[in-house]
Design a protein around this motif. Structure first.
Motif, PDB file in Angstrom:
ATOM      1  N   TYR A  96      53.803  48.415  33.516  1.00  0.00           N
ATOM      2  CA  TYR A  96      52.384  48.774  33.418  1.00  0.00           C
ATOM      3  C   TYR A  96      52.160  49.793  32.313  1.00  0.00           C
ATOM      4  O   TYR A  96      51.142  49.742  31.603  1.00  0.00           O
ATOM      5  CB  TYR A  96      51.894  49.329  34.750  1.00  0.00           C
ATOM      6  CG  TYR A  96      50.478  49.847  34.677  1.00  0.00           C
ATOM      7  CD1 TYR A  96      49.403  48.977  34.584  1.00  0.00           C
ATOM      8  CD2 TYR A  96      50.216  51.222  34.681  1.00  0.00           C
ATOM      9  CE1 TYR A  96      48.104  49.442  34.510  1.00  0.00           C
ATOM     10  CE2 TYR A  96      48.929  51.701  34.612  1.00  0.00           C
ATOM     11  CZ  TYR A  96      47.878  50.804  34.519  1.00  0.00           C
ATOM     12  OH  TYR A  96      46.593  51.276  34.427  1.00  0.00           O
ATOM     13  N   LEU A 109      43.353  42.106  31.815  1.00  0.00           N
ATOM     14  CA  LEU A 109      43.840  41.790  33.161  1.00  0.00           C
ATOM     15  C   LEU A 109      42.623  41.761  34.080  1.00  0.00           C
ATOM     16  O   LEU A 109      42.437  42.615  34.936  1.00  0.00           O
ATOM     17  CB  LEU A 109      44.852  42.826  33.643  1.00  0.00           C
ATOM     18  CG  LEU A 109      46.257  42.792  33.040  1.00  0.00           C
ATOM     19  CD1 LEU A 109      47.083  43.962  33.535  1.00  0.00           C
ATOM     20  CD2 LEU A 109      46.957  41.481  33.357  1.00  0.00           C
ATOM     21  N   GLN A 110      41.794  40.733  33.902  1.00  0.00           N
ATOM     22  CA  GLN A 110      40.503  40.719  34.565  1.00  0.00           C
ATOM     23  C   GLN A 110      40.587  40.430  36.064  1.00  0.00           C
ATOM     24  O   GLN A 110      39.604  40.613  36.784  1.00  0.00           O
ATOM     25  CB  GLN A 110      39.606  39.672  33.906  1.00  0.00           C
ATOM     26  CG  GLN A 110      40.154  38.252  33.952  1.00  0.00           C
ATOM     27  CD  GLN A 110      39.224  37.249  33.320  1.00  0.00           C
ATOM     28  OE1 GLN A 110      38.038  37.536  33.122  1.00  0.00           O
ATOM     29  NE2 GLN A 110      39.734  36.075  32.999  1.00  0.00           N
ATOM     30  N   TYR A 111      41.738  39.974  36.557  1.00  0.00           N
ATOM     31  CA  TYR A 111      41.881  39.694  37.984  1.00  0.00           C
ATOM     32  C   TYR A 111      42.683  40.764  38.720  1.00  0.00           C
ATOM     33  O   TYR A 111      43.048  40.568  39.878  1.00  0.00           O
ATOM     34  CB  TYR A 111      42.548  38.327  38.177  1.00  0.00           C
ATOM     35  CG  TYR A 111      41.740  37.192  37.612  1.00  0.00           C
ATOM     36  CD1 TYR A 111      40.557  36.774  38.226  1.00  0.00           C
ATOM     37  CD2 TYR A 111      42.129  36.538  36.446  1.00  0.00           C
ATOM     38  CE1 TYR A 111      39.802  35.749  37.695  1.00  0.00           C
ATOM     39  CE2 TYR A 111      41.391  35.513  35.908  1.00  0.00           C
ATOM     40  CZ  TYR A 111      40.228  35.114  36.539  1.00  0.00           C
ATOM     41  OH  TYR A 111      39.474  34.091  36.009  1.00  0.00           O
ATOM     42  N   ILE A 112      42.954  41.866  38.072  1.00  0.00           N
ATOM     43  CA  ILE A 112      43.686  42.964  38.697  1.00  0.00           C
ATOM     44  C   ILE A 112      42.747  44.161  38.799  1.00  0.00           C
ATOM     45  O   ILE A 112      42.179  44.600  37.789  1.00  0.00           O
ATOM     46  CB  ILE A 112      44.946  43.344  37.886  1.00  0.00           C
ATOM     47  CG1 ILE A 112      45.879  42.139  37.788  1.00  0.00           C
ATOM     48  CG2 ILE A 112      45.658  44.511  38.527  1.00  0.00           C
ATOM     49  CD1 ILE A 112      46.408  41.646  39.118  1.00  0.00           C
ATOM     50  N   ASN A 116      44.783  47.451  43.360  1.00  0.00           N
ATOM     51  CA  ASN A 116      46.043  46.709  43.399  1.00  0.00           C
ATOM     52  C   ASN A 116      47.203  47.514  42.839  1.00  0.00           C
ATOM     53  O   ASN A 116      48.370  47.222  43.147  1.00  0.00           O
ATOM     54  CB  ASN A 116      45.911  45.398  42.622  1.00  0.00           C
ATOM     55  CG  ASN A 116      44.819  44.501  43.158  1.00  0.00           C
ATOM     56  OD1 ASN A 116      43.955  44.035  42.420  1.00  0.00           O
ATOM     57  ND2 ASN A 116      44.836  44.249  44.462  1.00  0.00           N
ATOM     58  N   TYR A 156      37.666  46.291  38.532  1.00  0.00           N
ATOM     59  CA  TYR A 156      38.765  45.610  37.856  1.00  0.00           C
ATOM     60  C   TYR A 156      39.038  46.247  36.504  1.00  0.00           C
ATOM     61  O   TYR A 156      38.163  46.918  35.922  1.00  0.00           O
ATOM     62  CB  TYR A 156      38.436  44.132  37.694  1.00  0.00           C
ATOM     63  CG  TYR A 156      38.460  43.366  39.003  1.00  0.00           C
ATOM     64  CD1 TYR A 156      39.601  42.718  39.432  1.00  0.00           C
ATOM     65  CD2 TYR A 156      37.325  43.317  39.818  1.00  0.00           C
ATOM     66  CE1 TYR A 156      39.633  42.022  40.634  1.00  0.00           C
ATOM     67  CE2 TYR A 156      37.345  42.630  41.027  1.00  0.00           C
ATOM     68  CZ  TYR A 156      38.502  41.986  41.425  1.00  0.00           C
ATOM     69  OH  TYR A 156      38.520  41.313  42.620  1.00  0.00           O
ATOM     70  N   ASP A 178      44.099  36.016  28.692  1.00  0.00           N
ATOM     71  CA  ASP A 178      44.220  36.973  29.789  1.00  0.00           C
ATOM     72  C   ASP A 178      45.628  36.900  30.368  1.00  0.00           C
ATOM     73  O   ASP A 178      46.200  35.822  30.516  1.00  0.00           O
ATOM     74  CB  ASP A 178      43.190  36.654  30.869  1.00  0.00           C
ATOM     75  CG  ASP A 178      43.206  37.663  31.991  1.00  0.00           C
ATOM     76  OD1 ASP A 178      42.657  38.764  31.815  1.00  0.00           O
ATOM     77  OD2 ASP A 178      43.790  37.345  33.046  1.00  0.00           O
ATOM     78  N   SER A 180      46.690  37.989  33.408  1.00  0.00           N
ATOM     79  CA  SER A 180      46.805  38.129  34.857  1.00  0.00           C
ATOM     80  C   SER A 180      47.786  37.116  35.441  1.00  0.00           C
ATOM     81  O   SER A 180      48.628  37.457  36.285  1.00  0.00           O
ATOM     82  CB  SER A 180      45.431  37.974  35.516  1.00  0.00           C
ATOM     83  OG  SER A 180      44.536  38.959  35.045  1.00  0.00           O
ATOM     84  N   TYR A 181      47.693  35.864  34.999  1.00  0.00           N
ATOM     85  CA  TYR A 181      48.558  34.797  35.528  1.00  0.00           C
ATOM     86  C   TYR A 181      49.346  34.129  34.410  1.00  0.00           C
ATOM     87  O   TYR A 181      49.675  32.949  34.506  1.00  0.00           O
ATOM     88  CB  TYR A 181      47.720  33.750  36.261  1.00  0.00           C
ATOM     89  CG  TYR A 181      46.910  34.313  37.399  1.00  0.00           C
ATOM     90  CD1 TYR A 181      47.513  34.647  38.611  1.00  0.00           C
ATOM     91  CD2 TYR A 181      45.541  34.504  37.284  1.00  0.00           C
ATOM     92  CE1 TYR A 181      46.787  35.163  39.658  1.00  0.00           C
ATOM     93  CE2 TYR A 181      44.795  35.019  38.322  1.00  0.00           C
ATOM     94  CZ  TYR A 181      45.420  35.348  39.517  1.00  0.00           C
ATOM     95  OH  TYR A 181      44.690  35.855  40.553  1.00  0.00           O
ATOM     96  N   THR A 260      51.770  40.723  38.449  1.00  0.00           N
ATOM     97  CA  THR A 260      50.343  40.401  38.383  1.00  0.00           C
ATOM     98  C   THR A 260      50.082  38.931  38.705  1.00  0.00           C
ATOM     99  O   THR A 260      49.024  38.597  39.248  1.00  0.00           O
ATOM    100  CB  THR A 260      49.793  40.722  36.985  1.00  0.00           C
ATOM    101  OG1 THR A 260      50.495  39.953  35.999  1.00  0.00           O
ATOM    102  CG2 THR A 260      49.918  42.201  36.680  1.00  0.00           C
ATOM    103  N   SER A 261      51.030  38.058  38.376  1.00  0.00           N
ATOM    104  CA  SER A 261      50.843  36.640  38.682  1.00  0.00           C
ATOM    105  C   SER A 261      50.992  36.358  40.170  1.00  0.00           C
ATOM    106  O   SER A 261      50.289  35.504  40.723  1.00  0.00           O
ATOM    107  CB  SER A 261      51.847  35.788  37.896  1.00  0.00           C
ATOM    108  OG  SER A 261      51.654  35.929  36.503  1.00  0.00           O
TER     109      SER A 261
END
Length: 343
Positions: A96, A109-112, A116, A156, A178, A180-181, A260-261
């Protein structure tokens, strides 16, 4: 009597001869392929379609694996691989830090959310402090206007660009994906991301690169718009025992992107271990009950024994005679009864 006995013997001899002449081969069945196929044409068509679709998918996968526009990444050893292995939390925290200092200027990292990161990359106080450093656009308020406020744990992580057009304009038309995944979205997973970050080299002779492009043999086509951002000592770790080499930095950021995934990967593995232990106990208990408790019920034999009355004829007359005989025997055994009768 002798004639009846001889007749019975002759019947038995005829039956035995007929049994010995009987053929052991089963009679020919009435099954015929022309009558069977039309009735099941739909199933045959469905089977052929399914087989063709499976062959097509296999051919497509093989063609992708055999593509020659990029080099396949080598297999690396990862500590979190396996059913009984968990993610290295220290590596996730260092990863990180690498993302924050190196990658966040281009990738999002729009989904984190900041919540979290709690207990995974930092403490709750540190996550709140980082969230408050970001101004988040919120609203509308009572007057119907939007306003900016400090970030909260439920917010987020912000994107470095306001929209996709701004991102393409800042990167010579290329859109930074992105992250995130990204590990689950790329074929090869962690091996591909690690090879991509550490695989920059000079292009071969005759390979033409446009302005703002770099050569990476692990990227499809070889020409990539992202330059080499992972180098030795590009970040400084707080832990002095961990050397900030290029490979170590790439390994840490890949471990963070793996988290993150799949943030719940460790919980799912722990749940799988619990389910396995519980199922093992229940299977053993079920086998014991079936083997020792139900064996008497499964192997028991029930017989019907008719009640034998009187002399064994089973009719009402014999039953009455039986009771009469029993009564007579009782009277004979008790001479007092005769004395009472005489009186």
């Amino acid at each position: 009597m002798a004639n009846k006995f001889g007749h019975a013997i002759s019947k038995l001899m005829q039956l035995s001869k007929g049994y010995l002449k009987r053929s052991p081969v089963r009679p020919k069945s009435r099954f015929s392929a022309p009558n069977w196929i039309p009735g099941r044409s739909k199933w045959l068509a469905f089977g052929a379609l399914t087989g063709g679709l499976g062959a097509l998918l296999y051919a497509l996968d093989a063609s992708v694996d055999a593509s020659h526009d990029c080099v396949h990444p080598p297999k690396q050893f990862w500590n979190h691989k396996g059913l009984l292995s968990a993610l290295d939390k220290e590596a996730v925290r260092r990863g990180y830090q690498v993302y924050k200092e190196v990658c966040s200027s281009c990738h999002s990292l729009q989904y984190i959310a900041y919540r979290n990161l709690v207990n995974n990359c930092m403490t709750e106080a540190e996550a709140k402090a980082q969230a408050e450093q970001v101004m988040v656009k919120d609203g509308p308020d009572e007057n119907g206007e939007y306003f900016e406020r400090p970030g909260k744990l439920s917010d987020y992580l912000p994107s470095p660009y306001p929209n996709e057009d701004a991102a393409r304009s800042a990167n010579n038309g290329a859109y930074p994906p992105d992250l995130s995944y990204i590990v689950s979205a790329r074929k090869g997973g962690e091996d591909y991301i690690f090879a991509l970050l550490t695989g920059y080299c000079d292009p071969p002779a005759g390979f033409v690169l446009r302005d703002g492009q770099y050569f990476n043999p692990y990227f499809s086509g070889g020409a990539i718009s992202m330059g080499q951002v992972i180098n030795n000592e590009v970040v400084t770790y707080a832990d002095e025992e961990v050397a900030p080499s290029g490979s170590q930095i790439a390994k840490d950021v890949v471990t963070f992107l793996k988290w993150t995934s799949e943030p719940e990967s460790d919980e799912r593995k722990l749940l799988l271990i619990r389910v396995f232990l519980i199922c093992s106990f229940l299977i053993g208990l079920s086998y014991y009950i079936k083997r020792h408790k139900w064996s008497a019920l499964k192997s028991r034999k029930i017989f019907y024994v008719p009640e034998v009355n009187g002399n064994g004829n089973g009719n009402g007359q014999s039953k009455g005679n039986g009771h009469g005989n029993a009564k007579a025997k009782t009277d004979e055994a008790c001479p007092k009864h005769e004395h009472n009768k005489k009186k």
